[in-house]
Design an enzyme around this catalytic site. Structure first.
Site, PDB file in Angstrom:
ATOM      1  N   LYS A  80       0.823  -1.215   0.000  1.00  0.00           N
ATOM      2  CA  LYS A  80       0.000   0.000   0.000  1.00  0.00           C
ATOM      3  C   LYS A  80       0.864   1.275   0.000  1.00  0.00           C
ATOM      4  CE  LYS A  80      -3.988  -2.285   2.211  1.00  0.00           C
ATOM      5  NZ  LYS A  80      -4.991  -2.222   3.316  1.00  0.00           N
ATOM      6  N   TYR A 107     -12.351  -2.345  -3.739  1.00  0.00           N
ATOM      7  CA  TYR A 107     -12.890  -2.497  -2.377  1.00  0.00           C
ATOM      8  C   TYR A 107     -14.421  -2.377  -2.359  1.00  0.00           C
ATOM      9  CZ  TYR A 107      -8.353  -2.541   0.045  1.00  0.00           C
ATOM     10  OH  TYR A 107      -7.112  -2.883   0.528  1.00  0.00           O
ATOM     11  N   ASN A 125      -2.184   0.333   6.667  1.00  0.00           N
ATOM     12  CA  ASN A 125      -1.619  -0.892   7.256  1.00  0.00           C
ATOM     13  C   ASN A 125      -0.736  -1.698   6.304  1.00  0.00           C
ATOM     14  OD1 ASN A 125      -3.665  -1.829   5.675  1.00  0.00           O
ATOM     15  ND2 ASN A 125      -4.827  -2.819   7.305  1.00  0.00           N
ATOM     16  N   HIS A 132      -2.083  -5.473   1.532  1.00  0.00           N
ATOM     17  CA  HIS A 132      -3.353  -6.195   1.323  1.00  0.00           C
ATOM     18  C   HIS A 132      -3.016  -7.611   0.898  1.00  0.00           C
ATOM     19  CE1 HIS A 132      -7.165  -7.532  -0.397  1.00  0.00           C
ATOM     20  NE2 HIS A 132      -6.436  -7.968  -1.411  1.00  0.00           N
ATOM     21  N   GLU A 169      -9.609 -11.013  -7.515  1.00  0.00           N
ATOM     22  CA  GLU A 169      -8.707  -9.866  -7.367  1.00  0.00           C
ATOM     23  C   GLU A 169      -7.556  -9.916  -8.377  1.00  0.00           C
ATOM     24  OE1 GLU A 169      -7.573  -9.868  -3.243  1.00  0.00           O
ATOM     25  OE2 GLU A 169      -9.592  -9.314  -2.581  1.00  0.00           O
TER      26      GLU A 169
HETATM   27  P1  RTP Z   1      -7.026  -5.992   3.199  1.00  0.00           P
HETATM   28  O1  RTP Z   1      -8.345  -6.320   2.557  1.00  0.00           O
HETATM   29  O2  RTP Z   1      -6.520  -4.612   2.848  1.00  0.00           O
HETATM   30  O3  RTP Z   1      -6.012  -7.070   2.993  1.00  0.00           O
HETATM   31  O4  RTP Z   1      -7.229  -5.961   4.780  1.00  0.00           O
HETATM   32  P2  RTP Z   1      -8.052  -6.951   5.667  1.00  0.00           P
HETATM   33  O5  RTP Z   1      -8.634  -8.074   4.841  1.00  0.00           O
HETATM   34  O6  RTP Z   1      -7.170  -7.319   6.806  1.00  0.00           O
HETATM   35  O7  RTP Z   1      -9.204  -5.989   6.166  1.00  0.00           O
HETATM   36  P3  RTP Z   1     -10.642  -5.678   5.518  1.00  0.00           P
HETATM   37  O8  RTP Z   1     -11.652  -5.954   6.568  1.00  0.00           O
HETATM   38  O9  RTP Z   1     -10.792  -6.358   4.201  1.00  0.00           O
HETATM   39  O10 RTP Z   1     -10.572  -4.106   5.307  1.00  0.00           O
HETATM   40  C1  RTP Z   1      -9.922  -3.575   4.176  1.00  0.00           C
HETATM   41  C2  RTP Z   1      -9.068  -2.419   4.590  1.00  0.00           C
HETATM   42  O11 RTP Z   1      -9.910  -1.352   5.054  1.00  0.00           O
HETATM   43  C3  RTP Z   1      -9.260  -0.657   6.102  1.00  0.00           C
HETATM   44  N1  RTP Z   1     -10.052  -0.745   7.303  1.00  0.00           N
HETATM   45  N2  RTP Z   1     -10.239   0.244   8.074  1.00  0.00           N
HETATM   46  N3  RTP Z   1     -11.057   1.917  10.181  1.00  0.00           N
HETATM   47  C4  RTP Z   1     -11.444   0.649  10.156  1.00  0.00           C
HETATM   48  O12 RTP Z   1     -12.160   0.162  11.013  1.00  0.00           O
HETATM   49  C5  RTP Z   1     -11.004  -0.175   9.073  1.00  0.00           C
HETATM   50  N4  RTP Z   1     -11.291  -1.429   8.912  1.00  0.00           N
HETATM   51  C6  RTP Z   1     -10.687  -1.800   7.780  1.00  0.00           C
HETATM   52  C7  RTP Z   1      -7.907  -1.295   6.306  1.00  0.00           C
HETATM   53  O13 RTP Z   1      -6.934  -0.611   5.523  1.00  0.00           O
HETATM   54  C8  RTP Z   1      -8.118  -2.688   5.767  1.00  0.00           C
HETATM   55  O14 RTP Z   1      -6.911  -3.279   5.390  1.00  0.00           O
HETATM   56 MG    MG Z   2      -9.778  -7.748   3.102  1.00  0.00          MG
END
Ligand code: RTP
Ligand code: MG
Length: 143
Positions: A11, A51, A114, A117, A128
């Site tokens: 990212k 997203y 973070n 991804h 994806e």
């Molecule tokens: P990613 O998709 O980016 O690999 O991350 P992830 O599966 O661990 O998390 P996901 O639930 O899919 O959320 C996608 C991205 O959205 C941002 N996020 N912000 N502020 C918040 O509560 C929140 N929750 C998620 C994060 O950048 C997350 O990686």
């Molecule tokens: Mg995710």
């Protein structure tokens, strides 16, 4: 275990910190191989579409703004159990909850920014990968 492919994105925060190499080294050291990669500046449309599953979530707008704030390294990783292995290397979504030694623990500060991804299932991975790459752009490595 099956050889899988997964989509990984380094990212804008991590690209900005010049740690692309350190992150890819972690993948390579655990047996994952890069089979496609490109550095791209995402548009609102491309980041928003990627997203789309989070469209109704409160963090969606900030997420799209962050993902378009600078270039990202989009890559396809291949190896045994690649989807789960990549998620394990990444650590929890919130860096403060990420296990010691994971990419997010070491390179990220906040849940919004973070570092990486990774696809969360083989089904997501197929969608994806197809979102960013044509089949002809995926190179033969371990197969
Ligand atoms: P990613 O998709 O980016 O690999 O991350 P992830 O599966 O661990 O998390 P996901 O639930 O899919 O959320 C996608 C991205 O959205 C941002 N996020 N912000 N502020 C918040 O509560 C929140 N929750 C998620 C994060 O950048 C997350 O990686
Ligand atoms: Mg995710």
């Amino acid at each position: 275990m099956a050889v899988e492919r997964t989509l990984s994105i380094i990212k804008p925060d991590a690209v900005g910190k010049n740690v692309i190499g350190e992150i890819i080294t972690r993948f390579e050291k655990t047996g994952l191989s890069v089979v496609a990669a490109k550095l791209v500046q995402l548009s609102d449309q491309v980041a928003g579409g990627f997203y789309a599953e989070h469209k109704e979530r409160p963090f969606y707008k900030d997420l799209v703004a962050f993902m378009t704030s600078g270039p990202v390294l989009v890559q396809v990783l291949e190896g045994e159990n690649a989807v789960a292995l990549n998620r394990e290397l990444m650590g929890a979504t919130n860096p403060s909850e990420a296990a010691a030694g994971t990419i997010r623990a070491d390179f990220a500060q906040t849940i919004d920014e973070n570092a990486v991804h990774g696809s969360d299932s083989t089904t997501s991975a197929a969608r994806e990968i197809g979102y960013f790459f044509a089949e002809s752009e995926l190179c033969e490595r371990t197969r």
